[in-house]
Write a protein that holds these residues in place. Sequence first.
Motif, PDB file in Angstrom:
ATOM      1  N   VAL A   1       0.845  -1.191   0.000  1.00 36.44           N
ATOM      2  CA  VAL A   1       0.000   0.000   0.000  1.00 36.44           C
ATOM      3  C   VAL A   1       0.880   1.240   0.000  1.00 36.44           C
ATOM      4  CG1 VAL A   1      -1.774   1.270   1.253  1.00 36.44           C
ATOM      5  CG2 VAL A   1      -1.810  -1.232   1.218  1.00 36.44           C
ATOM      6  N   SER A   2       0.503   2.242  -0.795  1.00 40.71           N
ATOM      7  CA  SER A   2       1.250   3.498  -0.807  1.00 40.71           C
ATOM      8  C   SER A   2       1.189   4.132   0.572  1.00 40.71           C
ATOM      9  CB  SER A   2       0.651   4.450  -1.850  1.00 40.71           C
ATOM     10  OG  SER A   2       0.779   3.900  -3.147  1.00 40.71           O
ATOM     11  N   ALA A   3       2.327   4.597   1.048  1.00 41.06           N
ATOM     12  CA  ALA A   3       2.392   5.167   2.389  1.00 41.06           C
ATOM     13  C   ALA A   3       3.303   6.376   2.373  1.00 41.06           C
ATOM     14  CB  ALA A   3       2.895   4.121   3.387  1.00 41.06           C
ATOM     15  N   LEU A   4       3.440   6.989   3.524  1.00 37.79           N
ATOM     16  CA  LEU A   4       4.307   8.153   3.636  1.00 37.79           C
ATOM     17  C   LEU A   4       5.748   7.782   3.303  1.00 37.79           C
ATOM     18  CD1 LEU A   4       4.273  11.152   4.451  1.00 37.79           C
ATOM     19  CD2 LEU A   4       4.800  10.431   6.783  1.00 37.79           C
ATOM     20  N   LEU A   5       6.152   6.589   3.712  1.00 35.30           N
ATOM     21  CA  LEU A   5       7.491   6.087   3.420  1.00 35.30           C
ATOM     22  C   LEU A   5       7.399   4.924   2.437  1.00 35.30           C
ATOM     23  CD1 LEU A   5       8.941   5.971   7.055  1.00 35.30           C
ATOM     24  CD2 LEU A   5       9.304   7.762   5.346  1.00 35.30           C
ATOM     25  N   THR A   6       8.406   4.793   1.618  1.00 36.95           N
ATOM     26  CA  THR A   6       8.465   3.632   0.734  1.00 36.95           C
ATOM     27  C   THR A   6       8.928   2.417   1.535  1.00 36.95           C
ATOM     28  OG1 THR A   6      10.775   3.997   0.106  1.00 36.95           O
ATOM     29  CG2 THR A   6       9.078   5.144  -1.180  1.00 36.95           C
ATOM     30  N   ARG A   7       8.776   1.250   0.941  1.00 35.40           N
ATOM     31  CA  ARG A   7       9.206   0.038   1.633  1.00 35.40           C
ATOM     32  C   ARG A   7      10.703   0.077   1.919  1.00 35.40           C
ATOM     33  NH1 ARG A   7       8.007  -5.476  -1.379  1.00 35.40           N
ATOM     34  NH2 ARG A   7       9.271  -4.400  -2.951  1.00 35.40           N
ATOM     35  N   THR A   8      11.479   0.570   0.970  1.00 32.84           N
ATOM     36  CA  THR A   8      12.930   0.652   1.165  1.00 32.84           C
ATOM     37  C   THR A   8      13.282   1.645   2.266  1.00 32.84           C
ATOM     38  OG1 THR A   8      13.322   0.090  -1.156  1.00 32.84           O
ATOM     39  CG2 THR A   8      15.119   1.150   0.037  1.00 32.84           C
ATOM     40  N   GLN A   9      12.630   2.794   2.249  1.00 26.94           N
ATOM     41  CA  GLN A   9      12.903   3.797   3.278  1.00 26.94           C
ATOM     42  C   GLN A   9      12.534   3.278   4.661  1.00 26.94           C
ATOM     43  OE1 GLN A   9      10.574   7.003   1.716  1.00 26.94           O
ATOM     44  NE2 GLN A   9      12.266   7.882   0.530  1.00 26.94           N
ATOM     45  N   ARG A  10      11.432   2.568   4.745  1.00 22.17           N
ATOM     46  CA  ARG A  10      11.010   2.018   6.032  1.00 22.17           C
ATOM     47  C   ARG A  10      12.041   1.016   6.550  1.00 22.17           C
ATOM     48  NH1 ARG A  10       6.500  -0.094   4.447  1.00 22.17           N
ATOM     49  NH2 ARG A  10       5.462   1.930   4.388  1.00 22.17           N
ATOM     50  N   ALA A  11      12.517   0.174   5.671  1.00 21.44           N
ATOM     51  CA  ALA A  11      13.500  -0.833   6.074  1.00 21.44           C
ATOM     52  C   ALA A  11      14.808  -0.176   6.513  1.00 21.44           C
ATOM     53  CB  ALA A  11      13.749  -1.805   4.928  1.00 21.44           C
ATOM     54  N   ARG A  12      15.213   0.868   5.819  1.00 19.66           N
ATOM     55  CA  ARG A  12      16.478   1.516   6.167  1.00 19.66           C
ATOM     56  C   ARG A  12      16.368   2.291   7.483  1.00 19.66           C
ATOM     57  NH1 ARG A  12      18.501   3.372   0.062  1.00 19.66           N
ATOM     58  NH2 ARG A  12      19.205   1.271  -0.525  1.00 19.66           N
ATOM     59  N   ILE A  13      15.219   2.875   7.752  1.00 23.68           N
ATOM     60  CA  ILE A  13      15.038   3.548   9.041  1.00 23.68           C
ATOM     61  C   ILE A  13      15.053   2.526  10.171  1.00 23.68           C
ATOM     62  CG2 ILE A  13      13.370   4.814  10.451  1.00 23.68           C
ATOM     63  CD1 ILE A  13      12.569   6.357   7.982  1.00 23.68           C
ATOM     64  N   GLN A  14      14.411   1.386   9.943  1.00 28.34           N
ATOM     65  CA  GLN A  14      14.380   0.341  10.968  1.00 28.34           C
ATOM     66  C   GLN A  14      15.774  -0.194  11.269  1.00 28.34           C
ATOM     67  OE1 GLN A  14      11.569  -2.328   9.134  1.00 28.34           O
ATOM     68  NE2 GLN A  14       9.814  -1.455  10.237  1.00 28.34           N
ATOM     69  N   SER A  15      16.629  -0.235  10.254  1.00 27.18           N
ATOM     70  CA  SER A  15      18.002  -0.724  10.449  1.00 27.18           C
ATOM     71  C   SER A  15      18.984   0.402  10.745  1.00 27.18           C
ATOM     72  CB  SER A  15      18.467  -1.482   9.205  1.00 27.18           C
ATOM     73  OG  SER A  15      18.574  -0.603   8.094  1.00 27.18           O
ATOM     74  N   ASP A  16      18.450   1.626  10.894  1.00 27.69           N
ATOM     75  CA  ASP A  16      19.287   2.803  11.157  1.00 27.69           C
ATOM     76  C   ASP A  16      20.335   2.979  10.057  1.00 27.69           C
ATOM     77  OD1 ASP A  16      20.033   5.078  12.501  1.00 27.69           O
ATOM     78  OD2 ASP A  16      21.417   4.036  13.848  1.00 27.69           O
ATOM     79  N   PHE A  17      19.919   2.720   8.817  1.00 27.09           N
ATOM     80  CA  PHE A  17      20.761   2.890   7.631  1.00 27.09           C
ATOM     81  C   PHE A  17      22.052   2.070   7.719  1.00 27.09           C
ATOM     82  CE2 PHE A  17      18.052   6.592   7.675  1.00 27.09           C
ATOM     83  CZ  PHE A  17      17.680   6.726   6.349  1.00 27.09           C
ATOM     84  N   GLU A  18      21.932   0.920   8.311  1.00 25.56           N
ATOM     85  CA  GLU A  18      23.097   0.045   8.420  1.00 25.56           C
ATOM     86  C   GLU A  18      23.521  -0.449   7.034  1.00 25.56           C
ATOM     87  OE1 GLU A  18      24.438  -4.013  10.839  1.00 25.56           O
ATOM     88  OE2 GLU A  18      22.391  -3.247  10.950  1.00 25.56           O
ATOM     89  N   ASP A  19      24.815  -0.473   6.805  1.00 31.89           N
ATOM     90  CA  ASP A  19      25.403  -0.932   5.536  1.00 31.89           C
ATOM     91  C   ASP A  19      24.990  -0.063   4.354  1.00 31.89           C
ATOM     92  OD1 ASP A  19      26.577  -3.053   6.907  1.00 31.89           O
ATOM     93  OD2 ASP A  19      24.828  -4.349   6.592  1.00 31.89           O
TER      94      ASP A  19
END
Length: 224
Positions: free
Chosen positions: A5-23
Motif C-alpha cells: 500500500v502506498s504510504a508516507l514512506l516507501t518500503r525501502t525507506q522504512r526498512a532503512r530507518i528500521q536498520s538505522d541505515f546500516e550498511d
Amino acid sequence: MSDTVSALLTRTQRARIQSDFEDVEPAKRRRDQKKIRSRVAAGVADFELLATYPDRQYELAFDEQSNEALTADLADAYLTIERIRILNDIDRDDVITTAREHRRSAVDDGPDSLDDVRLRTRAERRRRIETELEAEYRPSRWKRLSDTLLKVGLALVAFVSVLAVVAPDFTNGFGSLPGIVGAGILFGGLAIVGVRAVKYDVLPAFRRILSDPVETLRTVWNQL
C-alpha cells in the motif's frame, strides 16, 4: 501497514530507518534522508486536505484495523506531530488557535466529527480543572450547616464554661441555658457529621467489602 500500500514512506525507506541505515554508504544515506524529509514535509502538508476529509472515508479506512492497533498508530502519530512542533519552536496554543480558525472556516460543509474535536488552550484547560476541583470540593448545604452548628454550639458551651468559672452562682440558674442550647446545637452538628460519615464513608466501604473482600483488605493493608 502492508508494504503493498502506498504510504508516507516507501518500503525501502522504512526498512532503512528500521536498520538505522546500516550498511548504507554515506552518500546514499544523505540522499535517502533528504528524500524522507521531503516526503514527511509533503505528507504533513497533505493534512490541509485530510483535515476535512469525509468521515465515512475514515471509517472505511480503518474498518479492518483493531482498536488496539489503531490506538498504537495514533499514539505514534501524536508523538511525531508533537516532536515536529517542539523542534520548530511552535507553541501548542498557537496550533490550537489556528486549528479553531480552520474549523470555523469549514463549519458549513465540513464533516460532523470536526465539531467533536476538543481544542483547548493551556489556560482553558487550567480553568476547566480549577472549575471541576471547585465543584468537587465545594461544601454541600449539609456540610455548611453542620460546620455552622458545631461552631455556634462550641461557642455557647465555651461561653458557659468560662461563665461558670467567673460567676458560678449565675450558671446554676438561667445562666446555664446558653450551655444547654449550645449542647443541643452541638449535638445536631455532630449528628449531621455522623450521618454524612455513614453515607459517604461507611456504606461505600461496606459495599466494597461485599463486592471484593480480598482486594479491599489488600488495599487497606497497603495503606497502613
